[in-house]
Each structure stands twice: as C-alpha cells, then as structure tokens.
Design a protein around this motif. Structure first.
Motif, PDB file in Angstrom:
ATOM      1  N   ASN A 131       0.823  -1.210   0.000  1.00 28.74           N
ATOM      2  CA  ASN A 131       0.000   0.000   0.000  1.00 28.74           C
ATOM      3  C   ASN A 131       0.855   1.257   0.000  1.00 28.74           C
ATOM      4  N   ARG A 132       1.874   1.279   0.850  1.00 30.57           N
ATOM      5  CA  ARG A 132       2.663   2.490   1.044  1.00 30.57           C
ATOM      6  C   ARG A 132       3.517   2.842  -0.161  1.00 30.57           C
TER       7      ARG A 132
ATOM      8  N   LYS B 131       0.628   3.544  -3.786  1.00 24.63           N
ATOM      9  CA  LYS B 131       0.775   5.000  -3.748  1.00 24.63           C
ATOM     10  C   LYS B 131       1.398   5.506  -5.040  1.00 24.63           C
TER      11      LYS B 131
ATOM     12  N   ARG C  56      -1.115   5.355  -7.967  1.00 23.44           N
ATOM     13  CA  ARG C  56      -2.134   6.402  -7.888  1.00 23.44           C
ATOM     14  C   ARG C  56      -1.542   7.776  -8.160  1.00 23.44           C
ATOM     15  N   ASP C  57      -0.320   7.992  -7.704  1.00 18.80           N
ATOM     16  CA  ASP C  57       0.341   9.268  -7.973  1.00 18.80           C
ATOM     17  C   ASP C  57       0.567   9.473  -9.471  1.00 18.80           C
TER      18      ASP C  57
END
Length: 1068
Positions: free
Chosen positions: A475-476, A480, A483-484
């Motif tokens: 997730n981190r 991330k 999505r960025d």
C-alpha cells in the motif's frame, strides 16, 4: 452623477490615558519529611502484598484500599491536584484524545477504577464534539461505592444522565462477573490512576484481555517512575514532604495521602509494567518509550500512558514492524513474541527472501484464505508476521538481489513490478472467493438473505482489514506510486476488497430484482405494520451500502452514491406510497383529532428510525416526504376542523394541530385568521350579551365595570388557549402586555443574578452590550433599561451602576450637542452645503467600553467637510479636549443613483469608504482599495466579503472587485452592516482581559482601604478581610491577593512590621 449619495451618522469620544501598574511574582517554600518504616504482618494464606510501604496479607489490601478511597472520594480531584501538581486534568485530556473515541463509529467502552466518571465524561464529550457520535457508551466500573456516588453526582449535571450512554457498576477489576461482562464485549478498556491500587495488577490485565474484542484497545494512565535523576529527587521531596501535609490541610487526612504517595513508589517502573501487559497477551510495540514503543512518558515520567491490543489472532497494527525493516530485524521481531495460536504442525515452510512469485503466492494465498474464511479459529502471531515478512521480502527482493539491468525495466523499479503481481493475485483471489459467496446466496430470500449478507459482510470486512495491514508495504509504496501516476483504478488493499465485493457480490445480488434493498424495505414495512424486526440486522446492511460508496477523486472521502441509488431513493418512494395509502384510508374511517395523533406518532417513528438504523443524511429527505404526505396533503381538513376544536376547548388536539401545521410553510396562516375571527366573535358576543334590550324594546344601560370585566374575561380565556395550545403565539400583540412581560423577564434575570459569583464579569459584559444598544438605537425601551439599572443598583450599590447611568447622560448630552451644531451650521452655511443628515455622539472615555480602530482611515471626501466643521465647532466649544473618532462604530446610509430602482444601503463607515470609491470607478483591485481607504488588509477583505455576499460587488477574478450594474433586491432599505465574527470573538476576549485588569486594581484599592482603617494587620487576617469585602462582587483568588500585597509593599503603600514576617503596617 455620483453612484452613491451618503446620508451619514458618525461617532466620536473624548479620550484620556491611564498608567498601568506592574506586579512582582511570589515564591513558596516547603518543609520536608521522609517515609517511615513498617512491620510486616503474617498472612493466613501465606501470601502477602504491599500497601504503600507496608507489607500486608493479600486478604487485607482490598479493604485497606477501600477505606482510603472512602476517605478521599469527596475530594478525589483535590487529591489528584496534589499528586500531579494540578496537571492531571491535562494528562486525562491528552490521554482520551489519543484514543480518538468515536473516530471509527460508535464504541462500547469500559472505564475501570473510574468511579468519579472524569474519564468516561471525556470519552463521551470527545465522541460527540469531534465526530457527532451520540451512540458511544461507557460502563464505569469501580469497587468503591463512594467513588461511584461521586461519579453519579457529576453525570447528573450532564446531558448523558439517564441515557444508555453511561452506566455505573460496582465491581472488582480483578474478577469482573462474566454474566455482566461477557468475553469479547468492549472496543476500549481504560484505567486511569487505578491499577496500582489493585491487589494483583496481573489479574486486572487478564480480565481486560478477556472482555476486550479482537482489535480492541487497552489503555492505562498511571503514575510512574521519573526518568531524570535530578527531577526525580525534587519530585520525591515534594511527594513525601508536601503531599501528606496538603492532605492534612485540605482534607484532614494525612494517612490516605501518605499511602497514595507510597503506592506510586511501589508500582513497577515503565519497562516492567509494559512487560506485564505483554505477558497478559497484548501487543504493545517495543519495550521502550516514545514512537513505536510500549508507553509514553508524561512530564518526565511522573505519569505514563501504556497501550496494547489483545492478540488472539495476531493481527494488530501496533504489532507490525516499521515500513522498511531488514529481513533480519523482522525475524528477530517474530522470534521475540509468542501469542495464542493454532497448531503449527501443518503449516507450510516460510519461503526464502528471494523466492519466486509462484512459491511466494502459494504461501500468502494459504494465509490470506485462512484469514478470510477461518479467522475465528485463530492465527498465531508468528504465522501472521511470517506472512507480513514474505509480502515485504517479495516487494523488495528485486531491489536487494537483482542486477542493475533488470531494475530499470520500462523505467519502473522491480519493486513496482512485483507489487503488480501480488496486487493482481489478490484481485483473482477476491473474485474467486466472492463467486463462492454469491452462489451460496442464490437460493435465499428476504430476512434469510439479509442475515447471510450481514454475516458474510462482517467476516469479509474484518478479514480484509487484517489483510490490508498484511500488505502495508504494498500500500505504502506500489499502490501509492500507481495512484500518484494517475492510475485511479488501483486502490489500497482494503478499498480493493470493497470494490470487489461491490462488483462481484453486491451488484449481482442487488440487480436481481433489487433483492437486497427490497428485502430491507419489506422488513421496514413490517415494522411500520407493527411487527418486531431485527433493527441491528437492518443497520448492518444499510451501513454496508454507505461503505461501498467510493469517491474516485479522493478514496478517503465518504461517498453516498451507492447508498442513495440503491437504498435511499427506493426507500423514500416506498415511504411516500405507504403513508399516502395509510393516511387516506385512516381519514376515511376516523376523525381529524384521531388522525392528528396518528400523524404525530408516525413522524416520531420516522425520526426514531433515522436514529436507529438509517444514515443521518436521510433525515431531511425522509421527514420532508412524511410532512408532505401526512400534513400538507391533508391540511385542508385540518383547517376545516379547527373551529370545532376551538368551540369545544380541545386543547390537546389544538396543540397537536399547531405543532403539525407549523412544520409546513403555509400551515399556520389560516389558523391565525380563523383564531382572530373567533376572538372577535367572542368579544362581540360578550358585549352583545350586556347590551341586550329590555322588555320595552329599549337597550339597557351597560355598567362600565361589567363591560371591562367581560372583555378581560374573553382576553384571559383566549390568552390561555394561546399559551396552552399555540406555544404563546398570537396573531396580534399588545404593547402593555409586552412591557409587563419584559418587566417580569427582568425580575427573573435578577433572581439568577443573585446566584452569580463573578458579578464584575456580568457588569462588564452588560456594559458592553448596553453600549451597543445605545449606539445603534436598538434598545427595547428606555424605561426597561432604566428599570434594569435600578434593579442592579439596588442589588449592588451605586458604584456598580455609576458608569451605566453616565452612559445615558452622554446620550442625552450628545443629542443636545447635535441639535446645537445643526443650528449653528444652518446659520453660517448655505442650505445646499448641508445636504447630508449628520448626528454625533460624544462619549466619555472612562464610561464607555469602546476601543478606537487600530489602523489609519482615510475619511471619504463626501463627509470630510462635515467632519472638519464639527471638529472645529467642538474645539471652540470645549478647548483642551481631544476627540478620537470611532469609525469602527459609525453607521451610514447611502442612496444608489446608478440603478433604475433607488435603494437605501445601511452600511458601516468602512463599507461606505469602499463603496464611495465606485463613484469614480467601475472596477477596483484589492491593492487600489487598500490605498484609497487605509483599512488593514485582513479587515478590508472581510468588509469586501460583506459587499460581495449580497452582490453589491462582484468578485469574479482574484482580488478584483466590480460594481454590479444588475443588482436587484426585494427590499428598498438593505442592511449591509452585519457583525464580523472575528470582531465579535476579539470583543469577548477583550472583555475578559479588562475584567482581569480591573480586579487587580480593586484588590489593591481594597487592601489600602483596609490598612488605612486598621493601621496594622497580620497576613492571614488581611487576606480574609479582603475576601470578605470583595466577595459580593467576585471571588478573589488568594495568589492574586498575595501579588497585590507584594506590589503595594514595593510601592511603599504598606510595609512589614520590624521583627515579624507576617504583619503589615499602613504607610501614611
């Protein structure tokens, strides 16, 4: 032609300067004593424990501790003030805030050893104030009934009294009865400053572990070991020398306070207690203080906060390693703990750090499936950490072991590629798992379907939450990064699980003739028909609709799209059809009064329905729909029956009709007209009865007294009807009645005033509010103001109301001054030069609580001639006086000349200064307005906002303001002079500061007056005399009196008598 023509009023006052005194801080000195030794009695069972520094049989400690807290119950907060030097309240605030009760929805909490209720009250307040949560509840448990009584008294003064949100239960923290405190019951367990007093803290921890749910939180606030040696020595001196003495002085109980000090020293230090919590089965983090540690020290270790989570399944976020540990560190973390677990004999071996995808996923899939389908059987802590490690190792393996050539493939790192593999495998697992669930649901209908859905939803979301933590590294980093880079179809693992549930279980089931929503609606209809239903089941299903909403722009934001589409819209439609049919049928068979009861009952039921299992956003639409169907559509019949209810004095039915029709905009107006006609008829009938003709056909002479009495009787009867049935509303008001009511209200205010301790605070606020009423001319009546001042004068004396009376004198003088000025101007100037109506108030600085503006102000050219004339006139009339113009309190009226319709704008001086600039311009920037008015930038922005909001000005470009040529308003006179919130807050703060400064002078003046009369006095006598003389106005604090004495000593108003330390003499 000018855009705005001013018709202005201004305000000025004369000023003077005061010298502020200085104060010298004081210090205190303490004597010191040390602890005493004790003998050790023998326990019948052979087991002993400590009671302070004594060793006592285990059987005796409970009764000894009970005796201590029986003794200190009524002064418990005072005791904690002594133990913590007064900061325990701050510690408790921070303690509860760190737990965030209510952040994730309603919680069930238990506060042990919390008899006084201070932690419970903070929990409920935090949940309500921060998260609008009125469902979180707290069970307050204490072994001591006296402490519970104190807590009950505290809660009787709060909104939580007699609600399900709090319960007080007498119980032993070491042995909570299972019938009252079942296993896996609570989301949060708190114990503050209590566990050190228990005979066996280990048994307390064991019970805490038992009653907490999986994923619940254990939180303990307790006095601990000071970590700084120098600070520790000072605190020991304070503890053993001062606190017992304070116990004697404040509570008359040295022994209890001595025990409490000793109990702190016998309590285990932080690392040892953290290990006890861990041994009880809680995940606590590392055995150290601070971030990632088991506890947090407060004030250098005077107290500490310990937290833990019960690890039945080994799935606690607090037990997870840091975001990027090495494999070695992870292995060490795994080997350092042992938790409740299932048999490990059949578990596959943990893959090596460089294992391929097939091997890695085979191991992870077995663990994921176990969590999703067999969580109730348990997962060992070591197994869970192995799963976390394998996931972490796989995501980082390409960075650690692959060559540079493969790491830059497609300009993306190996970790990102591996993340994609794991992510896609998770999707495939969820799809397969949900297909199985969907197939099992195909034969289910109505309540059976809902029970299956709710059960699987609970199991699925709980498992997904733990799996989300399992893939924290994914997730981190990978999610991330994706999505960025704009890939909105990639989600964190928990959100991914919800998306898959929606796509592969919820949508297919719901699309089959709206099976889910239909089943819920049928249950609700059954409840409306009088059946008992499982409301908790409905709430679970409805809440899942909310959880499935997803805002693609911000996945952390709540979206009600699914809830509205699949439930709320069909629910409101069904509600409308149900109540339309029911209301028409009911009215056809019953009377209007019976229908009023039915409608009132139904509306109450729907309000309750929202509270119990619907989302609060539905309230507005639901109640509006019900009001339309139940009231508006049948309002005609209600209006028709109104006269009959009046004629037969049906007060309850009238009250019910009024309450219902008040819910719709046009509901009450027909009632007002009918009631007015009713009163007229009653009055005429009463008069007609008195003037009936006699036997000879001539009208009889009416007795005046009988005439008046008859009318008063009609008035009295109908006024009672208004008060009982219409909440005191009447279509017309009577000025005399209003004044009588106002006088009665003032008398009631004075009853309350007698119970106010800080009458000087009331005086200052009253003076401020009165000044605003007088300046703006909004007082109800001068007679009422004079009556209130007279009552205050009678209660507190002439000095209390002196300034208030001088304010009225200033108003009278100002009116005369304005009239004289106008008369002089008419004599000396051409009438064309006097086209601005001007009034002035000159107010004495010493009597009016008004502050001049803190910034410059460029006076608009329109009023500058009048300003200059008055200034010159006043200086000639009163030479030597200085006028300070209070532009921040001035008011103006402007007439528009640029619109077809003429409007009168009521503005402040600052608004006028801004609008006057548009006499020469159509558009102006913020900087241009700043230069033209000299108003501070922050205040100018607020002023502009008050002009943009009613659309006088248009702000379509940043910092650019245009005059609106198409302005329209229904009103001719438009009030733009609205209070600015920032000014209102600052005003309240300034009032309190003024009170504090005034109190210093009052205390000093009282001391000087007393010493002048007595000549010499001892310190304690002087303090008591000051308190006695000032207490009618406010309750002075002893430290403030001591500061005032020190200040007067420094200024040589008084002096110490030679040879003494506590006697003062007046210096003539």
């Amino acid at each position: 032609m000018q855009t705005f023509t001013p018709v202005t009023r201004n305000l000025a006052r004369s000023t003077c300067r005061l010298r502020s005194p200085c104060f010298v801080p004081i210090s205190s000195r303490f004597n010191h004593t040390g602890p005493t030794g004790n003998t050790e009695p023998i326990s019948p069972s052979g087991r002993t424990t400590h009671f302070g520094f004594q060793t006592v049989p285990e059987e005796q400690k409970e009764s000894l501790v009970r005796h201590v807290f029986d003794s200190v119950a009524s002064s418990y907060d005072l005791m904690n003030d002594a133990m913590s030097m007064g900061v325990h309240r701050l510690w408790k605030d921070n303690f509860v805030s760190s737990l965030k009760p209510g952040a994730k929805g309603p919680m069930r909490c238990i506060d042990v050893a919390g008899g006084t209720g201070d932690i419970a009250l903070r929990i409920l307040d935090h949940a309500r104030e921060k998260y609008a949560d009125r469902e979180t509840s707290v069970d307050v448990v204490d072994i001591n009934s006296e402490m519970l009584k104190e807590g009950y008294k505290r809660f009787k003064k709060t909104m939580y009294h007699n609600t399900p949100q709090v319960a007080f239960i007498e119980g032993n923290a070491q042995d909570l009865p299972k019938e009252q405190f079942p296993d896996n019951t609570y989301d949060l367990y708190t114990i503050a400053f209590g566990i050190r007093n228990c005979t066996s803290p280990a048994d307390v921890l064991k019970e805490a572990y038992r009653v907490l749910k999986p994923g619940g939180v254990f939180a303990c606030l307790e006095f601990s070991k000071v970590t700084n040696p120098l600070f520790g020595m000072a605190y020991d001196q304070y503890s053993f020398s001062v606190i017992p003495i304070l116990g004697t002085v404040l509570a008359g109980d040295r022994e209890s306070y001595q025990y409490l000090v000793e109990s702190i020293r016998r309590f285990p230090p932080q690392p040892e207690f953290a290990k006890m919590i861990q041994d009880a089965g809680f995940a606590v983090g590392g055995l150290h203080e601070g971030k990632g540690g088991a506890w947090t020290d407060l004030w250098g270790g005077i107290a500490a906060v310990h937290k833990g989570r019960p690890v039945r399944f080994g799935l606690e976020a607090s037990s997870l390693p840091p975001s990027s540990p090495t494999t070695t560190n992870l292995s060490t973390a795994l080997n350092s703990s042992s938790m409740a677990s299932t048999s490990a004999s059949s578990q596959p071996a943990m893959p090596p750090p460089n294992a391929d995808l097939a091997t890695t996923w085979a191991y992870l899939e077995e663990g994921v499936d176990h969590i999703m389908t067999k969580l109730q059987t348990g997962v060992s802590y070591s197994k869970y950490m192995s799963l976390y490690t394998v996931s972490y190792n796989y995501c980082t393996s390409s960075k650690m072991h692959t060559s540079g050539d493969t790491m830059t493939l497609g300009q993306r790192t190996g970790a990102n590629l591996m993340g994609s593999d794991l992510y896609n495998n998770l999707i495939r697992y969820f799809v397969t798992h949900l297909k199985t669930l969907r197939e099992k649901s195909e034969g289910l209908q109505d309540e059976a379907l809902l029970r299956y859905y709710a059960g699987e939803w609970d199991r699925y979301t709980t498992g997904a939450n733990y799996i989300n933590r399992l893939f924290t590294y994914l997730n981190r980093h990978w999610v991330k990064r994706e999505r960025d880079e704009g890939r909105k179809g990639v989600y964190p693992v928990y959100t991914l699980a919800l998306v898959q549930w929606k796509n592969h279980f919820f949508s297919p089931v719901q699309q089959n003739h709206r099976k889910l929503a239909g089943a819920v609606l049928r249950l609700i209809e059954r409840q409306r028909n009088g059946d008992t239903i499982d409301q908790g089941l409905v709430k679970k299903v409805v809440d899942s609709f909310v959880s499935l909403g997803l805002d693609e722009g911000d996945i952390n934001k709540v979206s009600y799209e699914v809830y509205k589409e699949h439930f709320e819209i069909p629910f409101l439609d069904a509600t409308e059809k149900y109540y339309r049919k029911e209301s028409e049928q009911f009215l056809a068979e019953n009377s209007v009064p019976d229908y009023l009861k039915k409608a009132e009952e139904r509306l109450r039921e729907e309000e309750d329905r929202v509270e119990r299992y619907l989302n609060t956003n539905t309230r507005k639409g639901l109640i509006s729909k019900c009001e339309h169907v139940l009231i508006r559509e049948h309002s005609g019949k209600m209006w028709e029956s109104f006269q009959e209810l009046l004629d037969y004095d049906k007060d309850e039915d009238l009250q019910r009709m009024y309450a219902l029709l008040a819910r719709i905009p046009e509901g009450l107006e027909p009632l007002r007209k009918k009631f007015e006609e009713h009163v007229k008829r009653a009055g005429l009938a009463a008069v007609s009865k008195l003037t009936q003709t006699g036997d000879g056909g001539e009208a009889t002479e009416v007795d005046p007294k009988a005439y008046v009495d008859a009318l008063l009787e009609v008035h009295h009867k109908n006024q009672e009807t208004v008060n009982r049935s219409f909440r005191g509303e009447a279509g017309k008001t009577n000025k005399m009645a209003e004044e009588e009511d106002l006088e009665g209200a003032l008398n009631k205010v004075m009853v309350l005033f007698k119970y106010i301790d800080d009458k000087d605070v009331f005086q200052t606020f009253y003076t401020t509010k009165l000044s605003k009423r007088l300046i703006h001319g909004v007082s109800a009546s001068d007679e009422a103001e004079a009556s209130m001042i007279s009552k205050l004068k009678e209660a507190c004396g002439f000095e209390y109301t002196n300034k208030l009376q001088r304010m009225f004198t200033d108003m009278s003088l100002s009116k005369d001054l304005t009239d004289q000025f106008k008369e002089r101007m008419q004599q000396n100037h051409d009438p064309n030069e006097m086209d601005i109506s001007f009034s002035i108030m000159v107010l004495g600085t010493n009597f009016w609580p008004l502050n001049p503006p803190t910034h410059d102000f460029i006076i608009p050219s329109d009023i500058l001639p009048v300003y200059d004339r008055f200034t010159k006139y006043y200086q000639q009339k009163h030479s030597g006086r200085k006028l300070t113009w209070l532009w921040n309190y001035s008011k103006n009226e402007l007439r528009t000349n640029y619109l077809n319709q003429k409007y009168i704008l009521m503005t402040s001086s600052y608004q006028f200064a801004v609008l006057a600039q548009y006499n020469d311009n159509d558009t102006l920037s913020l900087d241009e307005l700043l230069a033209a008015t000299s108003i501070s930038k922050d205040q100018l922005k607020q002023v502009l906002q008050t002009l943009v909001k009613p659309k006088i000005l248009i702000n379509e470009e940043q910092d650019q303001y245009d005059l609106n040529p198409n302005f329209r308003s229904k009103k001719i006179r438009i009030n733009l002079n609205v209070p600015i919130k920032a000014e209102q807050k600052a005003e309240a703060t300034d009032v309190l500061k003024t009170v504090d400064e005034d109190r210093k002078y009052v205390i000093q003046a009282t001391i000087v007056r007393i010493m002048k009369a007595r000549k010499t006095m001892k310190n304690q006598q002087l303090i008591q005399e000051v308190i006695s003389q000032i207490s009618q106005r406010f309750t002075p604090k002893i430290p403030d009196i001591k500061k005032a004495i020190d200040h007067l000593l420094e200024k040589e108003y008084i002096e110490r008598v030679e040879g003494t330390r506590d006697t003062f003499a007046y210096v003539a």
